[in-house]
Design a protein around this motif. Structure first.
Motif, PDB file in Angstrom:
ATOM      1  N   PHE A   1    -110.068 -66.210  49.305  1.00  0.00           N
ATOM      2  CA  PHE A   1    -109.043 -65.478  48.575  1.00  0.00           C
ATOM      3  C   PHE A   1    -108.603 -64.281  49.416  1.00  0.00           C
ATOM      4  CE2 PHE A   1    -110.767 -66.634  44.102  1.00  0.00           C
ATOM      5  CZ  PHE A   1    -109.705 -67.490  43.837  1.00  0.00           C
ATOM      6  N   TYR A   2    -107.293 -64.100  49.490  1.00  0.00           N
ATOM      7  CA  TYR A   2    -106.737 -62.821  49.959  1.00  0.00           C
ATOM      8  C   TYR A   2    -106.695 -61.952  48.718  1.00  0.00           C
ATOM      9  CZ  TYR A   2    -102.666 -59.733  50.874  1.00  0.00           C
ATOM     10  OH  TYR A   2    -101.803 -58.664  50.996  1.00  0.00           O
ATOM     11  N   PHE A   3    -107.412 -60.819  48.740  1.00  0.00           N
ATOM     12  CA  PHE A   3    -107.402 -59.949  47.558  1.00  0.00           C
ATOM     13  C   PHE A   3    -106.676 -58.654  47.872  1.00  0.00           C
ATOM     14  CE2 PHE A   3    -111.190 -58.422  49.824  1.00  0.00           C
ATOM     15  CZ  PHE A   3    -110.988 -57.048  49.785  1.00  0.00           C
ATOM     16  N   PHE A   4    -106.088 -58.057  46.867  1.00  0.00           N
ATOM     17  CA  PHE A   4    -105.699 -56.646  47.016  1.00  0.00           C
ATOM     18  C   PHE A   4    -105.806 -55.920  45.691  1.00  0.00           C
ATOM     19  CE2 PHE A   4    -101.457 -58.744  46.683  1.00  0.00           C
ATOM     20  CZ  PHE A   4    -100.898 -58.053  45.619  1.00  0.00           C
ATOM     21  N   PHE A   5    -106.034 -54.616  45.823  1.00  0.00           N
ATOM     22  CA  PHE A   5    -106.080 -53.694  44.690  1.00  0.00           C
ATOM     23  C   PHE A   5    -104.985 -52.661  44.930  1.00  0.00           C
ATOM     24  CE2 PHE A   5    -110.356 -55.229  45.340  1.00  0.00           C
ATOM     25  CZ  PHE A   5    -110.917 -55.342  44.081  1.00  0.00           C
ATOM     26  N   ASP A   6    -104.156 -52.401  43.931  1.00  0.00           N
ATOM     27  CA  ASP A   6    -103.142 -51.338  44.028  1.00  0.00           C
ATOM     28  C   ASP A   6    -103.462 -50.257  43.006  1.00  0.00           C
ATOM     29  OD1 ASP A   6    -101.683 -52.961  45.745  1.00  0.00           O
ATOM     30  OD2 ASP A   6    -100.118 -53.437  44.279  1.00  0.00           O
ATOM     31  N   VAL A   7    -103.485 -49.011  43.458  1.00  0.00           N
ATOM     32  CA  VAL A   7    -103.713 -47.890  42.530  1.00  0.00           C
ATOM     33  C   VAL A   7    -102.715 -46.778  42.843  1.00  0.00           C
ATOM     34  CG1 VAL A   7    -105.382 -46.200  41.667  1.00  0.00           C
ATOM     35  CG2 VAL A   7    -106.201 -48.421  42.477  1.00  0.00           C
ATOM     36  N   PRO A   8    -101.923 -46.338  41.833  1.00  0.00           N
ATOM     37  CA  PRO A   8    -101.025 -45.204  42.068  1.00  0.00           C
ATOM     38  C   PRO A   8    -101.862 -43.946  42.335  1.00  0.00           C
ATOM     39  CG  PRO A   8    -100.499 -46.309  39.982  1.00  0.00           C
ATOM     40  CD  PRO A   8    -101.819 -46.861  40.456  1.00  0.00           C
ATOM     41  N   LEU A   9    -101.644 -43.311  43.476  1.00  0.00           N
ATOM     42  CA  LEU A   9    -102.462 -42.157  43.885  1.00  0.00           C
ATOM     43  C   LEU A   9    -101.632 -41.223  44.756  1.00  0.00           C
ATOM     44  CD1 LEU A   9    -105.782 -43.916  45.027  1.00  0.00           C
ATOM     45  CD2 LEU A   9    -105.525 -42.388  43.062  1.00  0.00           C
ATOM     46  N   PRO A  10    -102.040 -39.950  44.819  1.00  0.00           N
ATOM     47  CA  PRO A  10    -101.354 -39.055  45.764  1.00  0.00           C
ATOM     48  C   PRO A  10    -101.656 -39.455  47.211  1.00  0.00           C
ATOM     49  CG  PRO A  10    -102.937 -37.850  44.394  1.00  0.00           C
ATOM     50  CD  PRO A  10    -103.088 -39.298  44.062  1.00  0.00           C
ATOM     51  N   LEU A  11    -100.773 -39.028  48.086  1.00  0.00           N
ATOM     52  CA  LEU A  11    -100.927 -39.295  49.527  1.00  0.00           C
ATOM     53  C   LEU A  11    -102.052 -38.426  50.103  1.00  0.00           C
ATOM     54  CD1 LEU A  11     -99.258 -40.855  51.730  1.00  0.00           C
ATOM     55  CD2 LEU A  11     -97.893 -38.783  51.986  1.00  0.00           C
ATOM     56  N   GLY A  12    -102.777 -38.956  51.064  1.00  0.00           N
ATOM     57  CA  GLY A  12    -103.678 -38.121  51.865  1.00  0.00           C
ATOM     58  C   GLY A  12    -105.043 -37.852  51.266  1.00  0.00           C
ATOM     59  N   LEU A  13    -105.502 -38.716  50.341  1.00  0.00           N
ATOM     60  CA  LEU A  13    -106.855 -38.523  49.793  1.00  0.00           C
ATOM     61  C   LEU A  13    -107.900 -38.793  50.869  1.00  0.00           C
ATOM     62  CD1 LEU A  13    -106.768 -40.210  46.264  1.00  0.00           C
ATOM     63  CD2 LEU A  13    -106.513 -37.793  46.846  1.00  0.00           C
ATOM     64  N   ASP A  14    -109.037 -38.163  50.693  1.00  0.00           N
ATOM     65  CA  ASP A  14    -110.107 -38.306  51.668  1.00  0.00           C
ATOM     66  C   ASP A  14    -110.941 -39.556  51.344  1.00  0.00           C
ATOM     67  OD1 ASP A  14    -111.783 -37.698  53.710  1.00  0.00           O
ATOM     68  OD2 ASP A  14    -112.943 -36.218  52.592  1.00  0.00           O
ATOM     69  N   GLU A  15    -110.367 -40.717  51.583  1.00  0.00           N
ATOM     70  CA  GLU A  15    -111.065 -41.980  51.276  1.00  0.00           C
ATOM     71  C   GLU A  15    -110.887 -42.903  52.469  1.00  0.00           C
ATOM     72  OE1 GLU A  15    -108.999 -43.552  47.901  1.00  0.00           O
ATOM     73  OE2 GLU A  15    -110.002 -42.232  46.483  1.00  0.00           O
ATOM     74  N   ASP A  16    -111.867 -43.744  52.692  1.00  0.00           N
ATOM     75  CA  ASP A  16    -111.723 -44.753  53.750  1.00  0.00           C
ATOM     76  C   ASP A  16    -112.644 -45.920  53.445  1.00  0.00           C
ATOM     77  OD1 ASP A  16    -114.254 -43.929  54.412  1.00  0.00           O
ATOM     78  OD2 ASP A  16    -113.641 -42.739  56.132  1.00  0.00           O
ATOM     79  N   ARG A  17    -112.921 -46.724  54.475  1.00  0.00           N
ATOM     80  CA  ARG A  17    -113.761 -47.910  54.272  1.00  0.00           C
ATOM     81  C   ARG A  17    -115.152 -47.566  53.752  1.00  0.00           C
ATOM     82  NH1 ARG A  17    -111.819 -51.114  59.495  1.00  0.00           N
ATOM     83  NH2 ARG A  17    -110.211 -52.277  58.413  1.00  0.00           N
ATOM     84  N   THR A  18    -115.649 -46.404  54.175  1.00  0.00           N
ATOM     85  CA  THR A  18    -117.037 -46.091  53.842  1.00  0.00           C
ATOM     86  C   THR A  18    -117.208 -45.833  52.343  1.00  0.00           C
ATOM     87  OG1 THR A  18    -116.664 -43.760  54.275  1.00  0.00           O
ATOM     88  CG2 THR A  18    -117.527 -45.072  56.112  1.00  0.00           C
ATOM     89  N   THR A  19    -116.116 -45.479  51.649  1.00  0.00           N
ATOM     90  CA  THR A  19    -116.243 -45.162  50.223  1.00  0.00           C
ATOM     91  C   THR A  19    -115.589 -46.218  49.342  1.00  0.00           C
ATOM     92  OG1 THR A  19    -114.216 -43.836  50.301  1.00  0.00           O
ATOM     93  CG2 THR A  19    -116.287 -42.671  50.678  1.00  0.00           C
ATOM     94  N   VAL A  20    -115.189 -47.353  49.969  1.00  0.00           N
ATOM     95  CA  VAL A  20    -114.320 -48.292  49.251  1.00  0.00           C
ATOM     96  C   VAL A  20    -114.923 -48.808  47.939  1.00  0.00           C
ATOM     97  CG1 VAL A  20    -114.957 -50.248  50.748  1.00  0.00           C
ATOM     98  CG2 VAL A  20    -112.892 -50.348  49.470  1.00  0.00           C
ATOM     99  N   LYS A  21    -116.199 -49.184  47.954  1.00  0.00           N
ATOM    100  CA  LYS A  21    -116.759 -49.776  46.723  1.00  0.00           C
ATOM    101  C   LYS A  21    -116.840 -48.739  45.610  1.00  0.00           C
ATOM    102  CE  LYS A  21    -119.008 -53.985  47.954  1.00  0.00           C
ATOM    103  NZ  LYS A  21    -120.064 -54.929  47.749  1.00  0.00           N
ATOM    104  N   GLN A  22    -117.274 -47.523  45.955  1.00  0.00           N
ATOM    105  CA  GLN A  22    -117.369 -46.517  44.884  1.00  0.00           C
ATOM    106  C   GLN A  22    -115.970 -46.091  44.420  1.00  0.00           C
ATOM    107  OE1 GLN A  22    -119.499 -43.877  47.546  1.00  0.00           O
ATOM    108  NE2 GLN A  22    -118.434 -42.086  46.709  1.00  0.00           N
ATOM    109  N   ASP A  23    -115.007 -46.043  45.346  1.00  0.00           N
ATOM    110  CA  ASP A  23    -113.639 -45.679  44.932  1.00  0.00           C
ATOM    111  C   ASP A  23    -113.090 -46.716  43.956  1.00  0.00           C
ATOM    112  OD1 ASP A  23    -113.755 -43.507  46.627  1.00  0.00           O
ATOM    113  OD2 ASP A  23    -112.791 -44.542  48.298  1.00  0.00           O
ATOM    114  N   LEU A  24    -113.223 -47.995  44.336  1.00  0.00           N
ATOM    115  CA  LEU A  24    -112.665 -49.052  43.468  1.00  0.00           C
ATOM    116  C   LEU A  24    -113.426 -49.143  42.144  1.00  0.00           C
ATOM    117  CD1 LEU A  24    -111.880 -51.817  46.117  1.00  0.00           C
ATOM    118  CD2 LEU A  24    -110.258 -50.343  44.922  1.00  0.00           C
ATOM    119  N   THR A  25    -114.738 -48.966  42.194  1.00  0.00           N
ATOM    120  CA  THR A  25    -115.527 -49.004  40.958  1.00  0.00           C
ATOM    121  C   THR A  25    -115.032 -47.912  40.009  1.00  0.00           C
ATOM    122  OG1 THR A  25    -117.406 -49.842  42.176  1.00  0.00           O
ATOM    123  CG2 THR A  25    -117.890 -48.895  40.032  1.00  0.00           C
ATOM    124  N   GLY A  26    -114.724 -46.754  40.545  1.00  0.00           N
ATOM    125  CA  GLY A  26    -114.210 -45.654  39.712  1.00  0.00           C
ATOM    126  C   GLY A  26    -112.827 -45.962  39.164  1.00  0.00           C
TER     127      GLY A  26
END
Ligand code: FAD
Length: 384
Positions: free
Chosen positions: A215-240
Motif C-alpha cells: 500500500f502507498y499510504f499517506f496522512f494529511d493533517v492541517p498544520l502551521p508551517l515550520g513545526l519541529d517534526e521529522d522522521r524521528t517523531t513520526v509515530k508519536q506525531d501521527l498517534t497524537g
C-alpha cells in the motif's frame, strides 16, 4: 537539432522521450548524483498512463501499476462506510486504467529506459543565456553546454523559471502536512484492490494498492508551517493527530517504518501564463506546481511532454514550436492547479462548514459524481 533537458524527473525524461520521437537529439542534465523522490508513490491517472504509452514507456506502467479497482471513503473516527464504488465505469469511459506506482521504481525505470549512462548526473543548472543561435546552460561545477533550445524540467524550485518570467516566484503553503510511505498490504487496514480513504476533522488517511502487495499510504493533517517534526517523531506525531480514530488507522500507524516515511509541507505556486521565452521552455513542476490533491502534477508533466512532441511534429521552427506548446498548455495546467487547490481546501477544512458538507455528500454519493469529475480531468488531456 539538439535540445538540452534540465532535470531527469518524470518531466525531463518524458520530454526527452517526446523530442527523440521527433528525431531531435537530447542531452539530459540532472543536479543530483542519485535521485531521491520526495514521495513514496504517485497515482498515474489514465491521462498519464496514455501519455506513457504514447511515449513508448507503457510497459513500465504494466509492471508497476497496482490493482486499484475500487474506491471507498470511510468515516475515519467510527470506520463506517460513506461510499464505495468500482472504477470500471471510469476505465470504460476514458479507455485506460489508472496506475498507482512506487515513485522510486517509476523514476528508476524511466531513467533505465532512457539509458542511465547517457544522463549527465551531478550537473546543477546555475544560469542560462540565449541568443538567436541557441542557448548555453551554465552549471555550478563551472562547466557549460550548448544546444538549440532548452527544456527546463527542473522542478518546483526551478532555477530556469526566472529566465522565462524575469522574476522569482514564491511558493504558497497549502496549509497541511503530508506524511507518506509504503507498507505491506493488510486486510486489517483495507482491501488490497481498493483505494481507501478515511476522512474526518479536515484530516485524511489514504491507502492505495501498488505492485508487489504494497500500500502507498499517506496522512494529511492541517498544520502551521515550520513545526519541529521529522522522521524521528513520526509515530508519536501521527498517534497524537489521530487519537480516537478507527482501528485500521491505528494499525496503519503501527505498521509504518519511520525511516522511510516522508514528511512534506504541501505547497503550490500561483499559476502564471508564460511558460516559454524564446528558446527556453518550462515543463512539469517548473511550469506549474500543484498540490497533490487531484493527483495530476506528474500526469500533467507527462501531458506537457506529449504536447511538446506534437508541436515539433507540426512546426519545425524552434521558437514557433515552443510558442505553440505554451499556447496549448497554459490554460490546461492553470485549470489543474486551481482545481487541485479547491479540492485541497475542501478536504483539509479551510472552511470547516464546507468540509462537513462534503462529508454529508460522500454519504449519499453513488460514485457517479466522483467518476464524472475524474472523467472531466482525464479527458481534458491531449490524448483524450
Ligand atoms: P521533479 O520530479 O521535481 O524533477 C525535477 C528534477 O530536476 C529532479 O530530479 C531534480 O533533482 C532536478 N533539478 C532540480 N534543480 C535542478 C538544477 N538546477 N539543475 C539540474 N537539475 C535540477 N503527481 C501525480 O501525477 N499523481 C500523484 O498522485 C502525485 N502525488 C504527489 C504526492 C506528493 C506528496 C507530492 C509532493 C507530489 C505528488 N505529485 C503527484 C506531483 C508529482 O510528484 C510532480 O508533479 C512531478 O514529480 C513533477 O515532475 P518534474 O519532473 O516536473 O519535477
Amino acid at each position: 537539432m539538439k535540445a538540452l533537458v534540465i532535470g531527469a524527473g518524470i518531466g525531463g525524461v518524458s520530454a526527452a522521450a517526446a523530442l527523440k520521437q521527433q528525431g531531435i537529439e537530447c542531452e539530459i542534465f540532472e543536479a543530483v548524483k542519485a535521485i531521491k523522490p520526495v514521495g513514496a508513490a504517485i497515482s498515474v491517472w489514465s491521462n498519464g498512463v496514455k501519455c506513457m504509452n504514447h511515449l513508448g514507456m507503457g510497459s513500465i506502467m504494466d509492471r508497476l501499476g497496482g490493482p486499484m479497482h475500487y474506491v471507498a471513503y470511510k468515516d475515519g473516527i467510527n470506520n463506517s462506510l460513506m461510499t464505495q464504488f468500482s472504477l470500471s465505469p471510469l476505465v470504460e469511459a476514458v479507455g485506460e486504467r489508472p496506475c498507482p506506482v512506487s515513485r522510486a521504481d517509476l523514476q528508476e525505470q524511466m531513467i533505465d529506459w532512457w539509458g542511465k549512462d547517457s544522463i549527465q548526473f551531478g550537473k546543477r543548472l546555475e544560469s542560462l543565456e540565449q541568443n538567436a543561435n541557441g542557448v548555453t546552460a551554465y552549471f555550478t561545477d563551472g562547466t557549460s553546454a550548448h544546444g538549440d533550445f532548452v527544456i527546463a524540467a527542473d522542478g518546483t524550485h526551478s532555477k530556469a523559471r526566472k529566465h522565462v518570467l524575469g522574476h522569482d516566484v514564491e511558493r504558497r503553503y497549502a496549509g497541511y502536512v503530508n506524511w507518506n510511505g509504503l507498507v505491506d498490504v493488510s486486510d486489517d487496514i483495507a482491501p488490497p484492490n481498493q483505494w481507501t480513504m478515511f476522512v474526518g476533522e479536515g484530516k485524511r488517511v489514504s491507502v492505495m494498492p501498488i505492485a508487489n502487495n504494497r500500500f502507498y499510504f499517506f496522512f494529511d493533517v492541517p498544520l502551521p508551517l515550520g513545526l519541529d517534526e521529522d522522521r524521528t517523531t513520526v509515530k508519536q506525531d501521527l498517534t497524537g493527530y489521530f487519537e480516537g480514530w478507527a482501528s485500521p488507522v491505528q494499525t496503519l500507524i503501527q505498521a509504518i517504518n519511520p525511516d522511510t516515511t516522508n514528511r512534506i509541507e504541501i505547497h503550490d505556486i500561483e499559476p502564471f501564463d508564460q511558460l516559454v521565452k524564446g528558446r527556453i521552455a518550462l515543463l512539469g513542476d517548473s511550469a506549474h506546481s500543484t498540490t497533490p490533491d487531484i493527483g495530476q502534477g506528474g500526469c500533467s508533466a507527462l501531458e506537457d511532454a506529449v504536447v511538446l512532441g506534437q508541436c515539433f511534429a507540426k512546426i519545425k521552427d524552434i521558437e514557433a514550436a515552443l510558442k505553440e506548446y505554451e499556447a496549448a498548455r497554459r490554460f490546461r495546467v492553470k485549470d489543474l492547479v486551481l482545481k487541485a487547490r479547491k479540492r485541497c481546501d475542501v478536504t483539509h477544512g479551510k472552511d470547516m462548514s464546507e468540509t462537513l458538507a462534503w462529508y454529508d455528500e460522500l454519504k449519499v454519493e453513488s460514485g457517479e459524481g466522483i467518476i464524472d469529475g475524474l472523467k472531466k480531468t482525464i479527458l481534458g488531456g491531449p490524448l483524450a
